[in-house]
Design a protein around this motif. Structure first.
Motif, PDB file in Angstrom:
ATOM      1  N   ASP A 157       0.567  -1.224  -0.035  1.00  0.00           N
ATOM      2  CA  ASP A 157       0.050   0.028   0.115  1.00  0.00           C
ATOM      3  C   ASP A 157       0.916   1.345   0.020  1.00  0.00           C
ATOM      4  N   GLY A 158       2.084   1.229  -0.618  1.00  0.00           N
ATOM      5  CA  GLY A 158       2.686   2.377  -0.883  1.00  0.00           C
ATOM      6  C   GLY A 158       3.721   3.010   0.006  1.00  0.00           C
ATOM      7  N   MET A 159       3.982   4.100   0.053  1.00  0.00           N
ATOM      8  CA  MET A 159       5.206   4.678   0.927  1.00  0.00           C
ATOM      9  C   MET A 159       4.437   5.272   2.030  1.00  0.00           C
ATOM     10  N   HIS A 160       3.128   5.406   2.161  1.00  0.00           N
ATOM     11  CA  HIS A 160       2.618   5.841   3.426  1.00  0.00           C
ATOM     12  C   HIS A 160       1.755   4.680   3.778  1.00  0.00           C
ATOM     13  N   SER A 161       2.224   3.417   4.146  1.00  0.00           N
ATOM     14  CA  SER A 161       1.665   2.229   4.290  1.00  0.00           C
ATOM     15  C   SER A 161       0.900   2.131   5.526  1.00  0.00           C
ATOM     16  N   THR A 162      -0.174   1.845   5.723  1.00  0.00           N
ATOM     17  CA  THR A 162      -0.989   1.667   6.806  1.00  0.00           C
ATOM     18  C   THR A 162      -0.484   0.603   7.328  1.00  0.00           C
ATOM     19  N   VAL A 163      -0.323  -0.567   6.387  1.00  0.00           N
ATOM     20  CA  VAL A 163      -0.001  -1.819   7.091  1.00  0.00           C
ATOM     21  C   VAL A 163       1.321  -1.788   7.897  1.00  0.00           C
ATOM     22  N   ARG A 164       2.489  -1.247   7.133  1.00  0.00           N
ATOM     23  CA  ARG A 164       3.864  -1.324   7.629  1.00  0.00           C
ATOM     24  C   ARG A 164       3.495  -0.461   9.167  1.00  0.00           C
ATOM     25  N   ASP A 165       2.742   0.656   9.197  1.00  0.00           N
ATOM     26  CA  ASP A 165       2.698   1.391  10.502  1.00  0.00           C
ATOM     27  C   ASP A 165       1.749   0.602  11.411  1.00  0.00           C
ATOM     28  N   SER A 166       0.945  -0.156  11.164  1.00  0.00           N
ATOM     29  CA  SER A 166       0.048  -1.013  11.984  1.00  0.00           C
ATOM     30  C   SER A 166       1.129  -2.038  12.735  1.00  0.00           C
ATOM     31  N   ALA A 167       1.982  -2.593  11.795  1.00  0.00           N
ATOM     32  CA  ALA A 167       2.866  -3.662  12.270  1.00  0.00           C
ATOM     33  C   ALA A 167       3.871  -3.099  13.051  1.00  0.00           C
ATOM     34  N   GLY A 168       3.942  -2.023  13.193  1.00  0.00           N
ATOM     35  CA  GLY A 168       5.394  -1.379  13.794  1.00  0.00           C
ATOM     36  C   GLY A 168       6.382  -1.283  13.186  1.00  0.00           C
ATOM     37  N   ARG A 270       9.151  -8.414   6.998  1.00  0.00           N
ATOM     38  CA  ARG A 270       8.118  -9.557   7.904  1.00  0.00           C
ATOM     39  C   ARG A 270       7.996  -9.149   9.092  1.00  0.00           C
ATOM     40  N   HIS A 271       6.798  -9.119   9.682  1.00  0.00           N
ATOM     41  CA  HIS A 271       6.621  -9.184  10.930  1.00  0.00           C
ATOM     42  C   HIS A 271       5.422 -10.306  11.449  1.00  0.00           C
ATOM     43  N   GLY A 272       5.735 -11.403  11.576  1.00  0.00           N
ATOM     44  CA  GLY A 272       4.660 -12.468  11.688  1.00  0.00           C
ATOM     45  C   GLY A 272       3.992 -12.838  10.633  1.00  0.00           C
ATOM     46  N   ARG A 273       2.499 -12.544  10.581  1.00  0.00           N
ATOM     47  CA  ARG A 273       1.935 -12.985   9.339  1.00  0.00           C
ATOM     48  C   ARG A 273       1.799 -11.918   8.229  1.00  0.00           C
ATOM     49  N   VAL A 274       2.392 -10.743   8.763  1.00  0.00           N
ATOM     50  CA  VAL A 274       2.213  -9.494   7.788  1.00  0.00           C
ATOM     51  C   VAL A 274       3.735  -9.316   7.136  1.00  0.00           C
ATOM     52  N   LEU A 275       3.585  -9.107   5.783  1.00  0.00           N
ATOM     53  CA  LEU A 275       4.548  -9.215   4.691  1.00  0.00           C
ATOM     54  C   LEU A 275       4.538  -7.916   4.006  1.00  0.00           C
ATOM     55  N   LEU A 276       5.622  -7.311   3.568  1.00  0.00           N
ATOM     56  CA  LEU A 276       5.784  -6.245   2.696  1.00  0.00           C
ATOM     57  C   LEU A 276       6.249  -6.237   1.452  1.00  0.00           C
TER      58      LEU A 276
END
Length: 381
Positions: A157-168, A270-276
């Motif tokens: 979801d791009g540079m301003h990733s909500t996923v990345r931020d949510s995963a810390g 990678r953070h657990g089940r979240v991948l970028l």
């Protein structure tokens, strides 16, 4: 209610769609979510390199792109009229010995067409507001309150990733001082229809590249780029940075924009089940045209690896993806930084830069190595 699926992909850009195609073709259920309406994206990328075409070939997408794009046989670096380095792609050991010039919009359209052929679709416009994971899966909550549950989630979801931020996950790096101006134009004069040119000049850098439909993509570093570059602005860029002996004339700006560029890499993919993958994992200068290509390479490898994990292989394989592709990103960011640094060197150092590049440009080994790097063949697994 929570809707179950094998994998959630957040972001329907080139990386997200590639991951969805790779997983869907292997029989997995994928929910792709994107915040934008279809066709609402900007078209910054315009280059598909050989490695990317190799990656997309098993999914039937490479042929679609080849049928629409313009093959460019070489990349050159020039100081106005002086040729410094010519990088030919024709001798590369690949079924695609060229750089394919095609807009990002067309690349996304081909990927979306393939995803639909496989029975997939994109949920849009829909915004993911939070991502939570536990021992058995991941839940993505949308702005309208709906929740989607999956075994794994891919943040594309791009540079301003909500996923990345949510995963810390941190996003380490900084920004370039200059802004970039981008324009697709119609022009006449001594233009090259099978060559991508990076021009150096005291006024700054400018890239001139052919696109389908008789247009050319212009990208330049500018201190304060206008939001909508006009004919006079683009003409000035080419007059002060492009060729002197064979000037070109800009007749129309079909589309234009401006953007600022960062060079950042996620602290982990990678953070657990979240991948970028893609810009959520790495961003850098457009020099060399690597951004979208690297994201597609990420996504295809991640789709293949995740398919094996979903099929019963060890989740530790995902650590291999994260480590390998973060290393790829570091190499590409370094290359883009070097090209940008060379292009924006201070006037006092320009003669020395030109001398060194001119000498290196005569060496076949140097030209071949640069061709491999630009084509992405050094990332073959």
């Amino acid at each position: 209610m929570s809707t179950p699926t094998d994998v959630i992909v957040v972001g329907a850009g080139p990386a997200g769609l590639t991951a969805a195609v790779a997983l869907t073709q292997r029989g997995h259920t994928v929910t792709v979510v994107d915040t934008q309406a279809e066709g609402a994206n900007t078209s910054r990328a315009a280059v598909v390199h050989a490695r990317t075409l190799e990656v997309l070939q098993p999914y039937g997408v490479a042929a679609m792109l080849e049928a629409q794009g313009i093959p460019a046989s070489r990349f050159t670096i020039r100081d106005r009229d002086r040729l410094l380095v010519a990088v030919p792609f024709g001798g590369l050991p690949t079924p695609f010995p060229h750089t394919l010039m095609i807009s990002q919009a067309q690349t996304e359209a081909a990927l979306l067409t393939r995803l639909r052929e496989l029975g997939g679709s994109v949920l849009r416009p829909a915004t993911v507001t939070s991502v939570e994971q536990d021992a058995t899966g991941v839940t993505a909550t949308l702005a309208d309150g709906r929740a989607i549950r999956a075994a794994y989630l891919i943040g594309a979801d791009g540079m301003h990733s909500t996923v990345r931020d949510s995963a810390g996950i941190g996003f380490t790096g900084s920004s370039y001082a200059e802004s970039f101006s981008l324009a697709d134009v119609r022009l006449t004069g001594a233009v090259h229809d099978a060559e991508v040119i990076l021009y150096f000049s005291p006024a700054g850098m400018v890239v001139v590249a052919p696109l389908p439909g008789g247009t050319h993509r212009i990208v330049a570093t500018v201190d304060n780029a206008p939001e909508h570059p006009g004919v006079a602005f683009v003409q000035h860029l080419l007059d002060t940075r492009g060729p002197k002996k064979s000037p070109v004339t800009v007749h129309e700006v079909v589309w234009g924009s401006r953007f600022r560029v960062h060079h950042r890499i996620a602290d982990t993919f990678r953070h657990g089940r979240v991948l970028l993958a893609g810009d959520a994992a790495h961003v850098h200068s457009p020099a060399g045209g690597q951004g979208m290509n690297l994201g597609i390479d990420d996504a295809a490898a991640l789709g293949e690896t995740l398919s094996r994990v979903l099929g019963g292989a060890s989740p530790d394989l995902l650590d291999g993806y994260a480590t390998t592709h973060r290393a790829h990103a570091r190499k590409v960011v370094a290359l883009a930084d070097r090209l940008t640094g060379l292009a924006t060197v201070r006037a006092a150092w320009r003669p020395a830069r030109n001398l060194v590049l001119g000498l290196l440009g005569r060496l076949p080994a140097f030209r071949n190595r640069l061709a491999w790097q630009l084509a992405g063949l050094d990332r073959r697994r």
